[in-house]
Design a protein around this motif. Structure first.
Motif, PDB file in Angstrom:
ATOM      1  N   HIS A  73       0.439   6.034   0.735  1.00 33.31           N
ATOM      2  CA  HIS A  73      -0.307   6.454  -0.207  1.00 33.31           C
ATOM      3  C   HIS A  73      -1.105   5.129  -0.751  1.00 33.31           C
ATOM      4  CE1 HIS A  73      -1.582   8.339  -4.070  1.00 33.31           C
ATOM      5  NE2 HIS A  73      -1.168   7.315  -4.676  1.00 33.31           N
ATOM      6  N   LEU A  74      -2.433   5.331  -1.071  1.00 31.56           N
ATOM      7  CA  LEU A  74      -3.280   4.194  -1.513  1.00 31.56           C
ATOM      8  C   LEU A  74      -3.707   4.625  -2.949  1.00 31.56           C
ATOM      9  CD1 LEU A  74      -5.441   3.980   1.716  1.00 31.56           C
ATOM     10  CD2 LEU A  74      -3.653   2.328   0.979  1.00 31.56           C
ATOM     11  N   GLY A  75      -3.611   3.957  -3.861  1.00 39.56           N
ATOM     12  CA  GLY A  75      -4.163   4.083  -5.278  1.00 39.56           C
ATOM     13  C   GLY A  75      -5.552   3.919  -5.435  1.00 39.56           C
ATOM     14  N   SER A 101      -0.908  12.497   2.783  1.00 36.48           N
ATOM     15  CA  SER A 101       0.034  12.561   1.600  1.00 36.48           C
ATOM     16  C   SER A 101       1.386  11.909   2.105  1.00 36.48           C
ATOM     17  CB  SER A 101       0.194  13.832   1.098  1.00 36.48           C
ATOM     18  OG  SER A 101      -0.005  14.844   2.285  1.00 36.48           O
ATOM     19  N   ALA A 102       1.852  11.278   1.062  1.00 32.50           N
ATOM     20  CA  ALA A 102       3.283  10.753   1.580  1.00 32.50           C
ATOM     21  C   ALA A 102       4.436  11.702   1.793  1.00 32.50           C
ATOM     22  CB  ALA A 102       3.838   9.762   0.239  1.00 32.50           C
ATOM     23  N   GLN A 123       2.967   1.624  -3.111  1.00 31.94           N
ATOM     24  CA  GLN A 123       1.932   2.064  -2.560  1.00 31.94           C
ATOM     25  C   GLN A 123       0.922   0.845  -2.135  1.00 31.94           C
ATOM     26  OE1 GLN A 123      -0.116   4.528  -5.774  1.00 31.94           O
ATOM     27  NE2 GLN A 123      -0.631   2.527  -6.922  1.00 31.94           N
ATOM     28  N   ASP A 124      -0.086   1.358  -1.571  1.00 29.53           N
ATOM     29  CA  ASP A 124      -1.170   0.183  -1.058  1.00 29.53           C
ATOM     30  C   ASP A 124      -0.327  -0.521   0.120  1.00 29.53           C
ATOM     31  OD1 ASP A 124      -2.812   1.405  -2.978  1.00 29.53           O
ATOM     32  OD2 ASP A 124      -2.503  -0.296  -4.384  1.00 29.53           O
ATOM     33  N   SER A 163       5.209   6.215   2.972  1.00 28.58           N
ATOM     34  CA  SER A 163       4.477   6.558   2.009  1.00 28.58           C
ATOM     35  C   SER A 163       3.105   5.803   2.309  1.00 28.58           C
ATOM     36  CB  SER A 163       4.930   6.250   0.689  1.00 28.58           C
ATOM     37  OG  SER A 163       4.120   6.280  -0.335  1.00 28.58           O
ATOM     38  N   SER A 204       4.384  -6.076  -3.852  1.00 30.23           N
ATOM     39  CA  SER A 204       3.380  -4.870  -4.154  1.00 30.23           C
ATOM     40  C   SER A 204       2.717  -5.077  -5.584  1.00 30.23           C
ATOM     41  CB  SER A 204       4.277  -3.555  -4.442  1.00 30.23           C
ATOM     42  OG  SER A 204       3.608  -2.626  -4.844  1.00 30.23           O
TER      43      SER A 204
END
Ligand SMILES: Nc1ncnc2c1ncn2[C@@H]1O[C@H](COP(=O)(O)OP(=O)(O)OP(=O)(O)O)[C@@H](O)[C@H]1O
Length: 842
Positions: free
Chosen positions: A540-542, A564-565, A572-573, A538, A346
């Motif tokens: 989620h993408l930054g 949303s996570a 993330q990503d 999750s 990550s």
């Protein structure tokens, strides 16, 4: 397991036996003598097999927790004097107590029992061929129509009173019309295995002369004391054994009796939790100890349990983190290693994507002429993310385009780097073979020069890592000897347990890309952990990533907005969800009931099933202990074409295999009248009747059309737990068992007598069906809710079907399953958060 069961069961067998021996050898004679003085006389041994409703980590499961009851519970002292299978006699000395490998061994043994829990072999009672009742019956033109409309008409029903005795195999084989090729008789030829040296021979020799049923004993680890008592009892014995050893260790280390007893109790519950797939035990879910005592205080005083941050307690068998998670050292270590590996991926800087590759990405994911693509196209987003990131997790149900996406991604990567070393793998042989085939099909639209660069073979994860009992961790490839790869795609990754996921990711070079494909809503691994679900929770993408992905995909800035996570993950990503199904229309029968199951909409599900509005879905409401006549009829109708093919003069293995893959019975449970074993037994009888009716003399264990599932890995034969094959004659008329080749191209033959442990496979458990798809399935639910029934189980079962599904069982059981999503206790997210803190600058 797994699958898993996809575990190297053969490898583990040897290893676990060694560990088990180590535990036995570790019993300290002085302690045993000391304990003998105050043994209770009314010990609960053998322990009560847990009933279906025992929630192992359920706080209410055992509420009598007075200290006296704690002392008297069968936590180890009982078995010592009542034929404890762990107690091989007077222990030699107490040196071994310092060896916490013994405790890890308990964990390993638990792993194996999870495997057996799913794999317990078929104890089928085969029948002698009965009178020819319906020899001329012809199968329905389309078995699925018959299956769905219930118009089977009673074809081929087993005659009442058919004998249940299996003919002796050798005698029957000798006198049968079908020769069974043994190892010596095998003549290598195309698709045949050479009569190679066989390291598994001693094991088979040990069981020589046994019947298939004898081979099916599932208790090699526990010994004769538990043989035939089933996995629940075996798991309970392991739990008791662990508790006993912890208590002894604790006392030997100088802890007070109450703390030692608390350690024993907690260890016992932890062992049960592991057997249920949890990675750890949540102490705060246990009933309080008497006198206001705290589990945590006693455990930390027990001298067998340490906190992760205390160096002095490293090496103790139990680990207790600050959030009240109790682990065996081994699982804690694996969680930490996995978190370290994931966080390294990550944190790695994003990979550069050349313009030519970005251009190709846009071209490959352009909507077909005349179609408008949804914006954003999550398939394209996932591929773009995988071009930038080292590890990407793609979660989507069947038919949501995961393989299509991977093929396009591979095309992009191979454009950039034509010599990239790419491997495809899956936890089971079946899933690996399916992936090869699916990649081949989806690649048909690629330019020839790119198609030629795609891998033509897929691996099971065990084959990829190289099962090697002599190597560290049991695999040739590991953190110290990584796989020579630039890109690895793992399909059916939801079947990865914590241990296998850790070893796999550690064996992949940090510079390589890893794409994990799966369905977070399916059953998790049989063994401990739900790594895929945790990683995909999750999506989620930054902000920096979405900006870069918008540009890569040729979208206006701000177009990509990740859902949303569902958890607060530091990762993330990494994850993308696919929700659009390209195989079923959103309102099609199978797609709809799968969605309703996934979302817990029991009322809508039951209403839809009752309405019978969709011809691809059938519901047989059936609340009796014995499956109703309509259920048997539906099963017989589904199998009728297979029986008919098998009864022909020269049944063709390829045709039989194709037919077999069209229909499968999936059972939630193995035992009982509605379990896998009962269905297999009845269908075996029926198959023999049909063959007998066709004058094929099918009294033997092996007969044309017999489907079998392998239950133990055999690396030499390249057969793995869960592989299914079909018995059919070869060109010489010798009966062989035919398995799909790893490259998905055709079949290979294995002589029946060389097979590792196996069982008949007309029906299989839902767990075992993961990674497979069939045109039609019949899902047989038990008569009462059981511990194994969950939302994920019924969802997994119905999503195995491509064209038709028939659900049979009581409405209350279906509702109970849909209302029971699985939650596995784990600390992976906590370990990841710790990694964030470790990596943060002072
Ligand atoms: N974007 C798309 N537009 C139209 N059809 C698509 C798209 N993506 C995939 N498909 C089609 O949907 C079907 C399923 O695709 P695919 O096999 O890639 O899904 P999957 O998620 O890998 O399925 P499974 O999990 O069952 O293997 C295929 O026929 C494929 O051609």
């Amino acid at each position: 397991m797994n699958g898993a069961r996809a575990h190297a069961a053969d490898t583990h067998t040897a290893t676990d036996r060694t560990r088990h021996d180590a535990i036995d050898a570790a019993s300290p004679a002085p302690l045993a003598a000391h304990l003998a003085a105050d043994l209770p006389v009314d010990l609960d041994w053998p322990p009560r097999p847990r009933d279906d409703h025992d929630a192992l980590t359920d706080a209410g499961a055992e509420d009598d927790l007075s200290w006296a009851s704690l002392m008297d519970e069968a936590d180890g002292r009982g078995p010592l004097h009542h034929g404890d299978p762990f107690d091989d006699g007077p222990p030699p000395d107490d040196e071994g107590w310092a060896d916490h490998a013994a405790m890890n061994a308990m964990s390993g043994a638990d792993d194996r029992l999870r495997d057996d829990d799913d794999d317990t072999a078929d104890r089928q009672a085969d029948a002698s061929p009965g009178p020819d009742q319906d020899a001329d019956a012809t199968p329905a033109d389309d078995p699925f129509d018959a299956l769905l409309d219930g118009q089977g008409g009673g074809r081929g029903r087993a005659p009442a009173g058919a004998a249940d005795a299996d003919p002796p195999r050798d005698a029957a084989d000798a006198g049968s019309g079908w020769p069974v090729r043994g190892p010596q008789a095998s003549t290598p030829g195309p698709g045949h295995l050479p009569p190679a040296q066989d390291p598994a021979a001693p094991r088979r020799a040990a069981s020589a002369g046994t019947t298939d049923e004898d081979d099916d004993d599932d208790s090699p680890l526990l010994g004769p004391a538990l043989a035939g008592h089933g996995p629940a009892l075996g798991a309970e014995a392991l739990a008791i054994g662990l508790g006993w050893h912890l208590r002894q260790w604790s006392l030997a280390a100088g802890a007070d009796a109450r703390s030692a007893q608390a350690a024993a109790q907690a260890g016992r519950r932890l062992s049960r939790a592991l057997a249920d797939g949890h990675v750890c035990l949540q102490l705060d879910r246990l009933p309080p100890l008497p006198d206001g005592a705290h589990w945590r205080d006693h455990l930390l005083a027990s001298r067998v349990c340490g906190r992760p941050q205390d160096a002095a307690t490293q090496g103790l068998p139990l680990v207790l983190d600050d959030a009240q998670r109790l682990y065996l050292q081994r699982q804690f270590d694996q969680e930490q290693r996995l978190a370290t590996r994931l966080m390294a991926a990550s944190r790695a800087p994003a990979l550069a994507v050349p313009d030519a590759v970005a251009h190709q990405l846009r071209a490959l994911f352009a909507p077909a002429p005349g179609r408008t693509a949804p914006v954003p196209d999550w398939q394209q987003v996932a591929a773009a993310l995988a071009l930038r990131q080292r590890i990407v997790v793609v979660s989507g149900g069947p038919g949501t385009g995961k393989t299509t996406t991977v093929v396009n991604l591979l095309a992009c990567v191979l454009t950039q780097q034509p010599d990239a070393r790419v491997a495809l793998a899956a936890p089971t042989g079946k899933a690996a073979a399916r992936m090869t085939e699916a990649v081949r099909q989806r690649a048909s639209g690629l330019p020839e020069h790119l198609r030629a660069l795609l891998p033509t073979d897929s691996y099971t994860i065990h084959r990829l890592l190289g099962v090697n009992p002599m190597a560290d961790g049991g695999f040739t490839h590991h953190a110290g000897h990584r796989l020579p790869l630039d890109l690895l795609v793992i399909d059916e990754a939801s079947m990865l347990d914590l241990s296998l996921a850790t070893r796999l990711l550690e064996a992949v070079p940090e510079s390589a890309r890893v794409i994990l494909l799966g369905d977070k809503d399916q059953l998790a691994a049989v063994d401990s952990g739900a790594v895929f679900a945790e990683l995909s929770a999750s999506p989620h993408l930054g902000a920096a990533t979405t900006t870069a992905l918008d540009a890569l995909c040729g979208l206006a800035p701000g177009t990509i907005r990740a859902p949303s996570a569902t958890t607060d993950s530091p990762l993330q990503d990494m994850a993308v969800w696919f929700t659009q199904n390209f195989r079923f229309a959103a309102d099609s029968g199978i797609g709809r009931i799968a969605r309703e199951m996934r979302d817990g909409q029991a009322d809508a599900l039951v209403d839809g099933l009752r309405s019978g509005a969709d011809p691809s879905v059938r519901w047989i409401e059936d609340a009796q202990p014995q499956p109703a006549a309509a259920v048997w009829q539906a099963i017989e109708d589904g199998l009728a074409p297979l029986f008919a093919l098998a009864a022909t003069r020269t049944p063709d293995p390829q045709a039989l295999t194709a037919q077999f893959d069209r229909f499968r019975v999936l059972c939630a449970v193995r035992e009982g009248e509605r379990g896998m074993a009962a269905v297999n037994a009845r269908m075996t009888r029926l198959a023999r009747e049909r063959l007998g009716a066709a004058d094929r003399q099918p009294q033997q264990a092996w007969y044309p059309g017999r489907p079998v599932m392998v239950l133990r890995n055999d690396p030499v034969l390249r057969l793995f737990n869960g592989d299914t094959g079909l018995c059919a004659p070869d060109a010489d008329g010798q009966l062989m068992v035919w398995f799909p080749r790893a490259d998905g191209q055709g079949l290979r033959a294995v002589p029946p007598l060389r097979l590792p442990e196996h069982q008949s496979a007309y029906a299989m458990t839902v767990h075992k069906s993961q990674g497979s798809e069939f045109d039609a399935v019949l899902v047989l639910l038990p008569e009462r809710p059981t511990r194994v029934l969950s939302r994920e189980l019924v969802y997994t079962a119905v999503t195995r079907a491509k064209r038709a599904v028939c659900l049979a069982g009581p409405e209350a059981v279906l509702r109970a399953a849909v209302a029971s999503p699985t939650r596995r206790h784990s600390g992976l997210l906590a370990r990841l958060r710790e990694q964030v803190l470790i990596g943060r600058p002072e």
